[in-house]
Design a protein around this motif. Structure first.
Motif, PDB file in Angstrom:
ATOM      1  N   ILE A  70       0.836  -1.191   0.000  1.00  0.00           N
ATOM      2  CA  ILE A  70       0.000   0.000   0.000  1.00  0.00           C
ATOM      3  C   ILE A  70       0.875   1.248   0.000  1.00  0.00           C
ATOM      4  CG2 ILE A  70      -1.947  -1.055   1.174  1.00  0.00           C
ATOM      5  CD1 ILE A  70      -0.938   0.245   3.761  1.00  0.00           C
ATOM      6  N   ASN A  71       0.288   2.336  -0.407  1.00  0.00           N
ATOM      7  CA  ASN A  71       0.909   3.647  -0.270  1.00  0.00           C
ATOM      8  C   ASN A  71       0.208   4.316   0.898  1.00  0.00           C
ATOM      9  OD1 ASN A  71       2.609   3.481  -2.577  1.00  0.00           O
ATOM     10  ND2 ASN A  71       0.828   3.861  -3.864  1.00  0.00           N
ATOM     11  N   MET A  72       0.780   4.173   2.083  1.00  0.00           N
ATOM     12  CA  MET A  72       0.174   4.724   3.285  1.00  0.00           C
ATOM     13  C   MET A  72       0.482   6.213   3.383  1.00  0.00           C
ATOM     14  SD  MET A  72      -1.365   4.824   6.135  1.00  0.00           S
ATOM     15  CE  MET A  72      -1.792   3.124   6.256  1.00  0.00           C
ATOM     16  N   HIS A  73      -0.568   7.000   3.539  1.00  0.00           N
ATOM     17  CA  HIS A  73      -0.431   8.450   3.688  1.00  0.00           C
ATOM     18  C   HIS A  73      -1.027   8.891   5.020  1.00  0.00           C
ATOM     19  CE1 HIS A  73      -0.092   7.951  -0.667  1.00  0.00           C
ATOM     20  NE2 HIS A  73       0.627   9.048  -0.629  1.00  0.00           N
ATOM     21  N   LEU A  74      -0.519  10.006   5.517  1.00  0.00           N
ATOM     22  CA  LEU A  74      -1.034  10.617   6.733  1.00  0.00           C
ATOM     23  C   LEU A  74      -1.533  12.010   6.390  1.00  0.00           C
ATOM     24  CD1 LEU A  74       1.989   9.775   9.059  1.00  0.00           C
ATOM     25  CD2 LEU A  74      -0.176   8.548   8.939  1.00  0.00           C
ATOM     26  N   LEU A  75      -2.747  12.310   6.766  1.00  0.00           N
ATOM     27  CA  LEU A  75      -3.319  13.641   6.553  1.00  0.00           C
ATOM     28  C   LEU A  75      -3.126  14.457   7.818  1.00  0.00           C
ATOM     29  CD1 LEU A  75      -5.046  15.697   4.976  1.00  0.00           C
ATOM     30  CD2 LEU A  75      -7.060  14.587   5.985  1.00  0.00           C
ATOM     31  N   PHE A  76      -2.637  15.659   7.655  1.00  0.00           N
ATOM     32  CA  PHE A  76      -2.424  16.561   8.775  1.00  0.00           C
ATOM     33  C   PHE A  76      -3.109  17.878   8.455  1.00  0.00           C
ATOM     34  CE2 PHE A  76       0.930  19.163  11.240  1.00  0.00           C
ATOM     35  CZ  PHE A  76       0.163  19.156  12.376  1.00  0.00           C
ATOM     36  N   GLU A  77      -4.088  18.237   9.267  1.00  0.00           N
ATOM     37  CA  GLU A  77      -4.816  19.479   9.070  1.00  0.00           C
ATOM     38  C   GLU A  77      -4.246  20.523  10.032  1.00  0.00           C
ATOM     39  OE1 GLU A  77      -6.583  16.908  10.816  1.00  0.00           O
ATOM     40  OE2 GLU A  77      -6.909  15.738   9.027  1.00  0.00           O
ATOM     41  N   THR A  78      -3.843  21.663   9.511  1.00  0.00           N
ATOM     42  CA  THR A  78      -3.313  22.741  10.352  1.00  0.00           C
ATOM     43  C   THR A  78      -4.132  24.012  10.108  1.00  0.00           C
ATOM     44  OG1 THR A  78      -1.781  23.742   8.759  1.00  0.00           O
ATOM     45  CG2 THR A  78      -0.996  21.801   9.951  1.00  0.00           C
ATOM     46  N   PRO A  79      -3.978  25.017  10.950  1.00  0.00           N
ATOM     47  CA  PRO A  79      -4.652  26.288  10.690  1.00  0.00           C
ATOM     48  C   PRO A  79      -4.180  26.963   9.398  1.00  0.00           C
ATOM     49  CG  PRO A  79      -3.987  26.159  12.982  1.00  0.00           C
ATOM     50  CD  PRO A  79      -3.363  24.988  12.277  1.00  0.00           C
ATOM     51  N   ALA A  80      -3.004  26.563   8.922  1.00  0.00           N
ATOM     52  CA  ALA A  80      -2.448  27.171   7.708  1.00  0.00           C
ATOM     53  C   ALA A  80      -2.832  26.428   6.432  1.00  0.00           C
ATOM     54  CB  ALA A  80      -0.931  27.244   7.806  1.00  0.00           C
ATOM     55  N   GLY A  81      -3.171  25.145   6.557  1.00  0.00           N
ATOM     56  CA  GLY A  81      -3.499  24.369   5.368  1.00  0.00           C
ATOM     57  C   GLY A  81      -3.405  22.877   5.638  1.00  0.00           C
ATOM     58  N   TYR A  82      -3.402  22.094   4.574  1.00  0.00           N
ATOM     59  CA  TYR A  82      -3.349  20.636   4.668  1.00  0.00           C
ATOM     60  C   TYR A  82      -1.961  20.139   4.304  1.00  0.00           C
ATOM     61  CZ  TYR A  82      -8.435  21.050   4.341  1.00  0.00           C
ATOM     62  OH  TYR A  82      -9.746  21.389   4.552  1.00  0.00           O
ATOM     63  N   SER A  83      -1.498  19.119   5.035  1.00  0.00           N
ATOM     64  CA  SER A  83      -0.246  18.449   4.710  1.00  0.00           C
ATOM     65  C   SER A  83      -0.556  16.981   4.467  1.00  0.00           C
ATOM     66  CB  SER A  83       0.749  18.533   5.865  1.00  0.00           C
ATOM     67  OG  SER A  83       1.091  19.850   6.130  1.00  0.00           O
ATOM     68  N   LEU A  84       0.127  16.420   3.491  1.00  0.00           N
ATOM     69  CA  LEU A  84       0.007  15.000   3.214  1.00  0.00           C
ATOM     70  C   LEU A  84       1.399  14.396   3.295  1.00  0.00           C
ATOM     71  CD1 LEU A  84      -2.124  12.865   2.397  1.00  0.00           C
ATOM     72  CD2 LEU A  84      -1.375  13.205   0.038  1.00  0.00           C
ATOM     73  N   PHE A  85       1.549  13.405   4.164  1.00  0.00           N
ATOM     74  CA  PHE A  85       2.809  12.704   4.335  1.00  0.00           C
ATOM     75  C   PHE A  85       2.661  11.282   3.817  1.00  0.00           C
ATOM     76  CE2 PHE A  85       2.759  15.943   7.606  1.00  0.00           C
ATOM     77  CZ  PHE A  85       4.041  16.452   7.558  1.00  0.00           C
ATOM     78  N   LYS A  86       3.762  10.683   3.413  1.00  0.00           N
ATOM     79  CA  LYS A  86       3.763   9.285   2.975  1.00  0.00           C
ATOM     80  C   LYS A  86       4.689   8.491   3.883  1.00  0.00           C
ATOM     81  CE  LYS A  86       4.495   6.187  -0.831  1.00  0.00           C
ATOM     82  NZ  LYS A  86       5.232   5.909  -2.024  1.00  0.00           N
ATOM     83  N   ILE A  87       4.211   7.335   4.321  1.00  0.00           N
ATOM     84  CA  ILE A  87       5.041   6.416   5.093  1.00  0.00           C
ATOM     85  C   ILE A  87       6.055   5.827   4.122  1.00  0.00           C
ATOM     86  CG2 ILE A  87       5.087   4.252   6.381  1.00  0.00           C
ATOM     87  CD1 ILE A  87       3.662   6.325   7.966  1.00  0.00           C
ATOM     88  N   SER A  88       7.333   5.935   4.452  1.00  0.00           N
ATOM     89  CA  SER A  88       8.363   5.492   3.512  1.00  0.00           C
ATOM     90  C   SER A  88       8.718   4.020   3.653  1.00  0.00           C
ATOM     91  CB  SER A  88       9.621   6.350   3.667  1.00  0.00           C
ATOM     92  OG  SER A  88      10.096   6.290   4.991  1.00  0.00           O
ATOM     93  N   ASP A  89       8.439   3.409   4.805  1.00  0.00           N
ATOM     94  CA  ASP A  89       8.793   2.001   4.998  1.00  0.00           C
ATOM     95  C   ASP A  89       7.688   1.299   5.786  1.00  0.00           C
ATOM     96  OD1 ASP A  89       9.977  -0.449   5.283  1.00  0.00           O
ATOM     97  OD2 ASP A  89      11.836   0.295   6.163  1.00  0.00           O
TER      98      ASP A  89
END
Length: 142
Positions: A29-48
């Motif tokens: 799978i391509n696991m992603h993490l969504l992070f919501e901040t007051p400034a905007g959205y961040s999307l991270f990907k689990i690398s391993d």
């Protein structure tokens, strides 16, 4: 400051991540993490994700996400999308609180996850928002 914010975010999402990573090891799978901040959205990907799958749930936080330096070894920032203006930020925050997906979040997720291909899944800490995302983007495992 950004490192501390990343570490806090990863720690907060650890349980959601482990649930999604507990799938069959043969399934990639391509696991992603969504992070919501007051400034905007961040999307991270689990690398391993394979290394994370092999770790006991109780040890996951300490081994991989106890601090920013550890977390940065296992996640990569895919994209940060700032809000267009204060009104957009307030609308997005209100939608998140209500477990709904704002237009900006739906657009962000579709655009960013389309780039990464099939087999995507998304870890989200807010259970109310999970239901909203499942409704807005039915084919995305959360």
């Amino acid at each position: 400051a950004a490192d501390a914010l990343l570490a806090h975010h990863i720690v907060y999402h650890t349980n959601s991540t482990k649930q999604l990573l507990s799938r069959d090891d043969s399934y990639s799978i391509n696991m992603h993490l969504l992070f919501e901040t007051p400034a905007g959205y961040s999307l991270f990907k689990i690398s391993d994700d394979k290394k994370l799958k092999k770790t006991d749930e109780e040890d996951l936080h300490d081994k991989f996400f106890a601090d920013a330096s550890k977390a940065k070894k296992y996640v990569d920032l895919v994209h940060f999308e700032p809000f267009a203006d204060t009104a957009d930020a307030v609308t997005a925050a209100a939608a998140c609180i209500d477990g709904k997906v704002s237009k900006s979040l739906k657009s962000f997720l579709k655009k960013q996850l389309k780039k990464s291909g099939n087999g995507d899944s998304l870890a989200i800490a807010d259970k109310n928002l999970v239901a909203g995302i499942k409704d807005a983007i039915p084919n995305l495992p959360c």
